[in-house]
Design a protein around this motif. Sequence first.
Motif, PDB file in Angstrom:
ATOM      1  N   LEU A   1      58.520  81.227  52.443  1.00  0.00           N
ATOM      2  CA  LEU A   1      58.853  79.846  52.094  1.00  0.00           C
ATOM      3  C   LEU A   1      57.590  78.999  51.965  1.00  0.00           C
ATOM      4  O   LEU A   1      56.620  79.176  52.698  1.00  0.00           O
ATOM      5  CB  LEU A   1      59.753  79.217  53.163  1.00  0.00           C
ATOM      6  N   THR A   2      57.632  78.067  51.026  1.00  0.00           N
ATOM      7  CA  THR A   2      56.586  77.061  50.867  1.00  0.00           C
ATOM      8  C   THR A   2      57.191  75.695  51.147  1.00  0.00           C
ATOM      9  O   THR A   2      58.242  75.363  50.607  1.00  0.00           O
ATOM     10  CB  THR A   2      56.005  77.075  49.439  1.00  0.00           C
ATOM     11  N   GLN A   3      56.533  74.912  52.004  1.00  0.00           N
ATOM     12  CA  GLN A   3      57.043  73.580  52.342  1.00  0.00           C
ATOM     13  C   GLN A   3      56.317  72.524  51.514  1.00  0.00           C
ATOM     14  O   GLN A   3      55.091  72.450  51.517  1.00  0.00           O
ATOM     15  CB  GLN A   3      56.856  73.305  53.839  1.00  0.00           C
ATOM     16  N   VAL A   4      57.092  71.715  50.786  1.00  0.00           N
ATOM     17  CA  VAL A   4      56.546  70.660  49.938  1.00  0.00           C
ATOM     18  C   VAL A   4      56.968  69.313  50.515  1.00  0.00           C
ATOM     19  O   VAL A   4      58.145  69.084  50.787  1.00  0.00           O
ATOM     20  CB  VAL A   4      57.047  70.796  48.484  1.00  0.00           C
ATOM     21  N   ASP A   5      56.004  68.410  50.665  1.00  0.00           N
ATOM     22  CA  ASP A   5      56.311  67.118  51.288  1.00  0.00           C
ATOM     23  C   ASP A   5      57.283  66.297  50.438  1.00  0.00           C
ATOM     24  O   ASP A   5      58.308  65.834  50.928  1.00  0.00           O
ATOM     25  CB  ASP A   5      55.024  66.324  51.511  1.00  0.00           C
ATOM     26  N   HIS A   6      56.970  66.117  49.151  1.00  0.00           N
ATOM     27  CA  HIS A   6      57.814  65.292  48.281  1.00  0.00           C
ATOM     28  C   HIS A   6      57.752  65.817  46.849  1.00  0.00           C
ATOM     29  O   HIS A   6      56.685  66.216  46.378  1.00  0.00           O
ATOM     30  CB  HIS A   6      57.354  63.823  48.278  1.00  0.00           C
TER      31      HIS A   6
ATOM     32  N   ALA B   1      68.478  70.242  44.721  1.00  0.00           N
ATOM     33  CA  ALA B   1      69.488  69.770  45.674  1.00  0.00           C
ATOM     34  C   ALA B   1      70.052  70.928  46.490  1.00  0.00           C
ATOM     35  O   ALA B   1      70.447  70.752  47.650  1.00  0.00           O
ATOM     36  CB  ALA B   1      70.611  69.051  44.925  1.00  0.00           C
ATOM     37  N   GLY B   2      70.064  72.127  45.898  1.00  0.00           N
ATOM     38  CA  GLY B   2      70.550  73.299  46.608  1.00  0.00           C
ATOM     39  C   GLY B   2      69.640  73.730  47.754  1.00  0.00           C
ATOM     40  O   GLY B   2      70.048  74.515  48.609  1.00  0.00           O
ATOM     41  N   LEU B   3      68.403  73.205  47.778  1.00  0.00           N
ATOM     42  CA  LEU B   3      67.462  73.554  48.839  1.00  0.00           C
ATOM     43  C   LEU B   3      67.500  72.575  50.008  1.00  0.00           C
ATOM     44  O   LEU B   3      66.928  72.853  51.058  1.00  0.00           O
ATOM     45  CB  LEU B   3      66.029  73.593  48.273  1.00  0.00           C
ATOM     46  N   LEU B   4      68.148  71.434  49.818  1.00  0.00           N
ATOM     47  CA  LEU B   4      68.140  70.408  50.848  1.00  0.00           C
ATOM     48  C   LEU B   4      69.005  70.831  52.039  1.00  0.00           C
ATOM     49  O   LEU B   4      70.110  71.340  51.864  1.00  0.00           O
ATOM     50  CB  LEU B   4      68.634  69.080  50.287  1.00  0.00           C
ATOM     51  N   VAL B   5      68.494  70.600  53.230  1.00  0.00           N
ATOM     52  CA  VAL B   5      69.190  70.973  54.463  1.00  0.00           C
ATOM     53  C   VAL B   5      69.283  69.743  55.359  1.00  0.00           C
ATOM     54  O   VAL B   5      68.275  69.087  55.627  1.00  0.00           O
ATOM     55  CB  VAL B   5      68.444  72.108  55.201  1.00  0.00           C
ATOM     56  N   LYS B   6      70.482  69.424  55.806  1.00  0.00           N
ATOM     57  CA  LYS B   6      70.682  68.266  56.670  1.00  0.00           C
ATOM     58  C   LYS B   6      70.908  68.654  58.124  1.00  0.00           C
ATOM     59  O   LYS B   6      70.594  67.892  59.032  1.00  0.00           O
ATOM     60  CB  LYS B   6      71.870  67.438  56.166  1.00  0.00           C
TER      61      LYS B   6
ATOM     62  N   VAL C   1      60.918  69.711  51.216  1.00  0.00           N
ATOM     63  CA  VAL C   1      61.639  70.776  50.511  1.00  0.00           C
ATOM     64  C   VAL C   1      61.009  72.130  50.843  1.00  0.00           C
ATOM     65  O   VAL C   1      59.791  72.301  50.748  1.00  0.00           O
ATOM     66  CB  VAL C   1      61.598  70.544  48.989  1.00  0.00           C
ATOM     67  N   TYR C   2      61.847  73.090  51.242  1.00  0.00           N
ATOM     68  CA  TYR C   2      61.387  74.452  51.501  1.00  0.00           C
ATOM     69  C   TYR C   2      61.778  75.318  50.307  1.00  0.00           C
ATOM     70  O   TYR C   2      62.966  75.546  50.049  1.00  0.00           O
ATOM     71  CB  TYR C   2      62.000  74.993  52.786  1.00  0.00           C
ATOM     72  N   ILE C   3      60.766  75.809  49.584  1.00  0.00           N
ATOM     73  CA  ILE C   3      60.998  76.544  48.345  1.00  0.00           C
ATOM     74  C   ILE C   3      60.706  78.025  48.563  1.00  0.00           C
ATOM     75  O   ILE C   3      59.648  78.371  49.114  1.00  0.00           O
ATOM     76  CB  ILE C   3      60.100  76.008  47.210  1.00  0.00           C
ATOM     77  N   PRO C   4      61.621  78.933  48.159  1.00  0.00           N
ATOM     78  CA  PRO C   4      61.328  80.369  48.249  1.00  0.00           C
ATOM     79  C   PRO C   4      60.073  80.700  47.454  1.00  0.00           C
ATOM     80  O   PRO C   4      59.883  80.235  46.333  1.00  0.00           O
ATOM     81  CB  PRO C   4      62.576  81.012  47.616  1.00  0.00           C
TER      82      PRO C   4
ATOM     83  N   LYS D   1      70.292  69.982  61.652  1.00  0.00           N
ATOM     84  CA  LYS D   1      69.040  70.059  62.404  1.00  0.00           C
ATOM     85  C   LYS D   1      68.692  71.487  62.802  1.00  0.00           C
ATOM     86  O   LYS D   1      67.524  71.883  62.777  1.00  0.00           O
ATOM     87  CB  LYS D   1      69.119  69.171  63.651  1.00  0.00           C
ATOM     88  N   SER D   2      69.685  72.270  63.163  1.00  0.00           N
ATOM     89  CA  SER D   2      69.418  73.650  63.563  1.00  0.00           C
ATOM     90  C   SER D   2      68.930  74.480  62.382  1.00  0.00           C
ATOM     91  O   SER D   2      68.020  75.305  62.519  1.00  0.00           O
ATOM     92  CB  SER D   2      70.671  74.277  64.173  1.00  0.00           C
ATOM     93  N   ASP D   3      69.528  74.241  61.197  1.00  0.00           N
ATOM     94  CA  ASP D   3      69.081  74.942  59.996  1.00  0.00           C
ATOM     95  C   ASP D   3      67.667  74.513  59.617  1.00  0.00           C
ATOM     96  O   ASP D   3      66.848  75.322  59.166  1.00  0.00           O
ATOM     97  CB  ASP D   3      70.031  74.669  58.825  1.00  0.00           C
ATOM     98  N   LYS D   4      67.385  73.229  59.803  1.00  0.00           N
ATOM     99  CA  LYS D   4      66.050  72.711  59.501  1.00  0.00           C
ATOM    100  C   LYS D   4      65.020  73.358  60.423  1.00  0.00           C
ATOM    101  O   LYS D   4      63.922  73.736  59.991  1.00  0.00           O
ATOM    102  CB  LYS D   4      66.032  71.195  59.699  1.00  0.00           C
ATOM    103  N   LYS D   5      65.371  73.493  61.688  1.00  0.00           N
ATOM    104  CA  LYS D   5      64.469  74.116  62.651  1.00  0.00           C
ATOM    105  C   LYS D   5      64.223  75.568  62.287  1.00  0.00           C
ATOM    106  O   LYS D   5      63.089  76.076  62.407  1.00  0.00           O
ATOM    107  CB  LYS D   5      65.076  74.001  64.051  1.00  0.00           C
ATOM    108  N   ARG D   6      65.260  76.248  61.835  1.00  0.00           N
ATOM    109  CA  ARG D   6      65.119  77.652  61.439  1.00  0.00           C
ATOM    110  C   ARG D   6      64.191  77.784  60.236  1.00  0.00           C
ATOM    111  O   ARG D   6      63.332  78.676  60.179  1.00  0.00           O
ATOM    112  CB  ARG D   6      66.495  78.235  61.115  1.00  0.00           C
TER     113      ARG D   6
END
Length: 297
Positions: free
Chosen positions: A83-88, A208-213, A74-77, A215-220
């Motif tokens: 952004l902060t990246q959280v594993d789970h 759920a609004g933060l989830l990205v499926k 999860v990438y949290i503002p 691949k290009s958005d995930k890379k960004r």
Amino acid sequence: MNAGNNMISGFYEGIWIAIKMFISSSVFPFVVLFVILSIIVQWKMPVFKGKYGEWVVRSKLRNLGDAYTVFHDVYIPNGKWGLTQVDHIVTSVHGMFVIETKHYGGWIFVDEYKPYWTQVFYKRKTKMHNPIRQNYGHIQAFLTYIGQKEMQDVHSIIAFSPNSTFKFKKEFTSAHVIQFPELLSTIGQYRERRISEDIVKEINEKLAGLLVKDKSDKKRLKAEHMQSVRKAKGAKRPAPVQAGHAKNEARQVAPSSCPKCDGQLTLKTGRYGNFYGCSNYPECRYTGNVNVDRQSV
């Protein structure tokens, strides 16, 4: 003399003929491919290990049951840091669980309050940032995003590979430092209903609004996260001091860490004025004068 030169010349010529025969053989392309793959695997090994650790944790969290909702990667503002990246993140009426995974083996020398931990693997020592502090930042970003200033039932979990062996003197008070097989039992020990279903549902909708499926958005998002990390590191570095003011400015710079225990030094006020105190107080009682520059502490 000529015989000796002829022997040397014949030796090198034999080696060159053998090399040409090997290159022209059908085995050569496979050997080259094997060498290239070996180099790539060595280069990407930390990434592969991390991915494998994430997969192991995901597999275990699937067994939590319907009472829990699990969010991965999860990438949290995080305000000015990006952004902060959280594993789970695991949500439930029993509590919220923010999980940081570390697929590290060997001996892990840990201290709850020190900024760095040490991994010893086959006599090789490697420093890592204290994951408890790291996950604390994740929790703060999580709470801010869901609109909660404080929440008693948010639990920090640092999960290491079962190939690791912890070396520590004191039990942890601010986080669960465990191995992957202990994940479910650690979460399961919280059985009491502490959060209403409506609040959990609201939190789940926000996450759920933060989830990205895509691949290009995930890379960004990953690229933006790395920029946030670099920005945060740059902000921690002291600003350059002009040569003419170096002596005066040096006496106003706070020492960054405690010389006794490597804890964080912060400015405090006592009966005799301002001083620097260690964050590990009362275990460490080091104090520093505010008029002492960094080099003399």
